[in-house]
Motif scaffolding. Sequence first.
Motif, mmCIF file in Angstrom:
data_model
loop_
_atom_site.group_PDB
_atom_site.id
_atom_site.type_symbol
_atom_site.label_atom_id
_atom_site.label_comp_id
_atom_site.label_asym_id
_atom_site.label_seq_id
_atom_site.Cartn_x
_atom_site.Cartn_y
_atom_site.Cartn_z
ATOM 1 N N VAL A 132 4.689 -2.710 2.707
ATOM 2 C CA VAL A 132 3.792 -3.788 3.121
ATOM 3 C C VAL A 132 3.116 -3.373 4.424
ATOM 4 C CG1 VAL A 132 3.665 -6.190 3.896
ATOM 5 C CG2 VAL A 132 5.151 -5.567 1.978
ATOM 6 N N TRP A 133 1.787 -3.542 4.464
ATOM 7 C CA TRP A 133 1.043 -3.184 5.671
ATOM 8 C C TRP A 133 1.201 -4.296 6.704
ATOM 9 C CZ3 TRP A 133 -4.958 -3.120 6.386
ATOM 10 C CH2 TRP A 133 -5.261 -2.635 7.660
ATOM 11 N N GLY A 134 1.841 -3.955 7.818
ATOM 12 C CA GLY A 134 2.008 -4.851 8.944
ATOM 13 C C GLY A 134 3.461 -5.206 9.181
ATOM 14 N N VAL B 262 8.010 -1.930 5.751
ATOM 15 C CA VAL B 262 6.701 -2.276 6.313
ATOM 16 C C VAL B 262 6.176 -1.095 7.123
ATOM 17 C CG1 VAL B 262 7.184 -4.755 6.408
ATOM 18 C CG2 VAL B 262 7.723 -3.333 8.383
ATOM 19 N N PHE B 263 4.851 -1.058 7.340
ATOM 20 C CA PHE B 263 4.269 0.000 8.166
ATOM 21 C C PHE B 263 3.145 -0.564 9.011
ATOM 22 C CE2 PHE B 263 1.391 0.010 4.575
ATOM 23 C CZ PHE B 263 0.169 0.383 5.091
ATOM 24 N N ALA B 264 2.804 0.168 10.065
ATOM 25 C CA ALA B 264 1.671 -0.155 10.928
ATOM 26 C C ALA B 264 0.902 1.135 11.201
ATOM 27 C CB ALA B 264 2.139 -0.790 12.234
ATOM 28 N N ILE B 265 -0.381 1.005 11.428
ATOM 29 C CA ILE B 265 -1.260 2.142 11.704
ATOM 30 C C ILE B 265 -1.380 2.319 13.218
ATOM 31 C CG2 ILE B 265 -3.627 3.011 11.497
ATOM 32 C CD1 ILE B 265 -3.792 1.377 8.861
ATOM 33 N N ILE B 266 -1.289 3.569 13.662
ATOM 34 C CA ILE B 266 -1.443 3.885 15.080
ATOM 35 C C ILE B 266 -2.925 3.865 15.431
ATOM 36 C CG2 ILE B 266 -1.036 5.611 16.880
ATOM 37 C CD1 ILE B 266 1.544 4.474 15.650
ATOM 38 N N GLU C 76 3.109 -19.219 6.446
ATOM 39 C CA GLU C 76 2.566 -17.874 6.264
ATOM 40 C C GLU C 76 3.001 -16.961 7.397
ATOM 41 O OE1 GLU C 76 -1.609 -17.607 5.310
ATOM 42 O OE2 GLU C 76 -1.589 -19.707 4.707
ATOM 43 N N VAL C 77 3.170 -15.681 7.071
ATOM 44 C CA VAL C 77 3.564 -14.681 8.073
ATOM 45 C C VAL C 77 2.316 -14.152 8.763
ATOM 46 C CG1 VAL C 77 4.614 -12.409 8.399
ATOM 47 C CG2 VAL C 77 5.602 -14.010 6.755
ATOM 48 N N GLN C 78 2.390 -13.985 10.072
ATOM 49 C CA GLN C 78 1.328 -13.310 10.810
ATOM 50 C C GLN C 78 1.744 -11.847 10.927
ATOM 51 O OE1 GLN C 78 0.916 -15.470 14.475
ATOM 52 N NE2 GLN C 78 -0.401 -16.980 13.553
ATOM 53 N N TRP C 79 0.887 -10.952 10.455
ATOM 54 C CA TRP C 79 1.193 -9.528 10.415
ATOM 55 C C TRP C 79 0.604 -8.807 11.614
ATOM 56 C CZ3 TRP C 79 4.692 -8.359 6.889
ATOM 57 C CH2 TRP C 79 4.809 -9.175 5.766
ATOM 58 N N VAL C 80 1.337 -7.813 12.112
ATOM 59 C CA VAL C 80 0.859 -6.917 13.164
ATOM 60 C C VAL C 80 0.556 -5.594 12.465
ATOM 61 C CG1 VAL C 80 1.397 -5.779 15.341
ATOM 62 C CG2 VAL C 80 2.316 -8.068 14.871
ATOM 63 N N PRO C 81 -0.725 -5.322 12.149
ATOM 64 C CA PRO C 81 -1.061 -4.158 11.337
ATOM 65 C C PRO C 81 -1.247 -2.858 12.110
ATOM 66 C CG PRO C 81 -3.000 -5.498 11.655
ATOM 67 C CD PRO C 81 -1.864 -6.211 12.341
ATOM 68 N N THR C 82 -1.435 -2.938 13.436
ATOM 69 C CA THR C 82 -1.707 -1.728 14.208
ATOM 70 C C THR C 82 -0.834 -1.660 15.453
ATOM 71 O OG1 THR C 82 -3.469 -2.808 15.463
ATOM 72 C CG2 THR C 82 -4.123 -1.623 13.467
ATOM 73 N N ALA D 136 0.861 -1.182 0.000
ATOM 74 C CA ALA D 136 0.000 0.000 0.000
ATOM 75 C C ALA D 136 0.897 1.231 0.000
ATOM 76 C CB ALA D 136 -0.895 -0.001 1.236
ATOM 77 N N PRO D 137 0.394 2.363 -0.480
ATOM 78 C CA PRO D 137 1.192 3.585 -0.461
ATOM 79 C C PRO D 137 1.141 4.259 0.910
ATOM 80 C CG PRO D 137 -0.888 4.016 -1.514
ATOM 81 C CD PRO D 137 -0.876 2.544 -1.189
ATOM 82 N N VAL D 138 2.275 4.773 1.345
ATOM 83 C CA VAL D 138 2.346 5.596 2.546
ATOM 84 C C VAL D 138 3.146 6.845 2.217
ATOM 85 C CG1 VAL D 138 2.129 3.661 4.158
ATOM 86 C CG2 VAL D 138 4.377 4.462 3.491
#
Length: 187
Positions: free
Chosen positions: A56-58, A136-140, A70-76, A38-40
């Motif tokens: 990549v989100w997460g 990678v990024f995460a949302i607050i 599979e990878v488990q993502w931490v998105p937030t 995704a774009p940031v």
Amino acid sequence: MTRAYRLDAPSGVIADMFDAQHGPDPWGGGDLRPGEFAPVIVRSAKTSRRVIRPMVWGYPAPNSLTPSGEVQWVPTVRNISSPFWVGNLRHVELRCLVPATALIRSRQGQTDEAAINAPRIFAMAGIWRDLTDMPVFAIISVEDKARARASTPLILDGPQQQHWLTADWKDASRLLDQPRARPDPCA
């Protein structure tokens, strides 16, 4: 907290909205989920200008590979005092804006898109990191005291966006406690 969001805007529109430089559109738009590109919007270390980067989100969770690989993502990011996040939060160059046009939430097995009474594109606060093979990024997310939900994305208006990208952590962290500038996109 949302586990998906939508972004229906090409990079040129996003760039104009957030005064950022852009390149070609590396994403297809539509619904975005953890583990997808995704774009940031980040600040360039060389010029301090805003730049759109695909990430990549997460964050990959520590020891997160499932038995199937599979990878488990931490998105937030919910616990800002966690040692896992505090390094990123304190470094202004690792903060970003996550553009979106809607949040998507699930309720009792059904998915619905949240309406928002805000500009066509809004920004959520985020943090990012360059891992060895991909950024990678995460949302607050912040606690929503007015509602029964545990957390909601930190949505920033124009001046708050600049503050998030440039202020030291002591000042930027105050944004997490301020009343929200816009209606909740999940309301």
